[in-house]
Scaffold this motif. Sequence first.
Motif, PDB file in Angstrom:
ATOM      1  N   SER A  11       2.376   1.898   3.809  1.00 62.72           N
ATOM      2  CA  SER A  11       2.911   1.307   3.945  1.00 62.72           C
ATOM      3  C   SER A  11       3.851   1.266   5.121  1.00 62.72           C
ATOM      4  CB  SER A  11       2.731   0.065   2.914  1.00 62.72           C
ATOM      5  OG  SER A  11       4.011   0.292   1.957  1.00 62.72           O
ATOM      6  N   ASN A  18      -5.787   0.947   3.421  1.00 63.58           N
ATOM      7  CA  ASN A  18      -4.538   0.717   4.123  1.00 63.58           C
ATOM      8  C   ASN A  18      -5.081   0.193   5.749  1.00 63.58           C
ATOM      9  OD1 ASN A  18      -2.452  -0.527   5.097  1.00 63.58           O
ATOM     10  ND2 ASN A  18      -1.634   0.952   5.721  1.00 63.58           N
ATOM     11  N   HIS A  30       1.102  -1.070  -0.135  1.00 62.96           N
ATOM     12  CA  HIS A  30       0.012   0.015   0.014  1.00 62.96           C
ATOM     13  C   HIS A  30       1.354   1.023  -0.055  1.00 62.96           C
ATOM     14  CE1 HIS A  30      -2.888   2.912   1.735  1.00 62.96           C
ATOM     15  NE2 HIS A  30      -4.137   1.611   0.704  1.00 62.96           N
TER      16      HIS A  30
END
Length: 215
Positions: free
Chosen positions: A189, A203, A186
């Motif tokens: 991330s 996310n 993502h």
Amino acid sequence: MELKSVTDPAFQAYGRVVEELDFSELIKALQTTPCPAGDVVYVPSDPGLEALDIYGSLRDQVFGEMPIQLGYCNGNNHLLNALEYHRSSEVNVAATDMVLILGRLQDVTPQLTYDTAELELFRVPKGKAVELYGTTLHYAPCNADSAVFRVAVVLPRGTNTALAAKHTGGGMDRLITAKNKWLIAHPDSGLPKEVWKGLLGENISVRADRLWRKA
């Protein structure tokens, strides 16, 4: 998102509960493995765990006498962050309650993107073992009731270890980040910039203390 149990029929699209083996010795041994309170640690192969009798049973009965590694993934996590898959099954043995965020490889687009709205959440109670099929997208478990999670991870020998060459080709080749590991991250991330950022949508944050009561 609804939190389902791995005994729910919906889980059959992703894997199965492994009921033919006794994992009590392994679960006890996992309690002695390192478990950071503010991070996640993953060890692909642990000599102490691989010395247990269950290692041979997993190798012979679940992986059909193929060479395997037995390690662990422990820590504290509540975010999706990424999804990975292998060209093989993976067995997880839960030493604590935990939550898995799962998807299907078939839903990855030709552009190597995946909509996180397609994901499903599954509770794995302490003591249960699950086999995740090779077409199942997954990543680090999320906490359930306790402040941390502990899980044994069983995979073909060499999986998730360092690559011998760089993978800079097109298509799925760009997703390879370790041996037998294809990874889609993502954008939020925090993973290195060279990791393919193909997850679209939220996310997902799993706050199991709220979801638990709905399961």
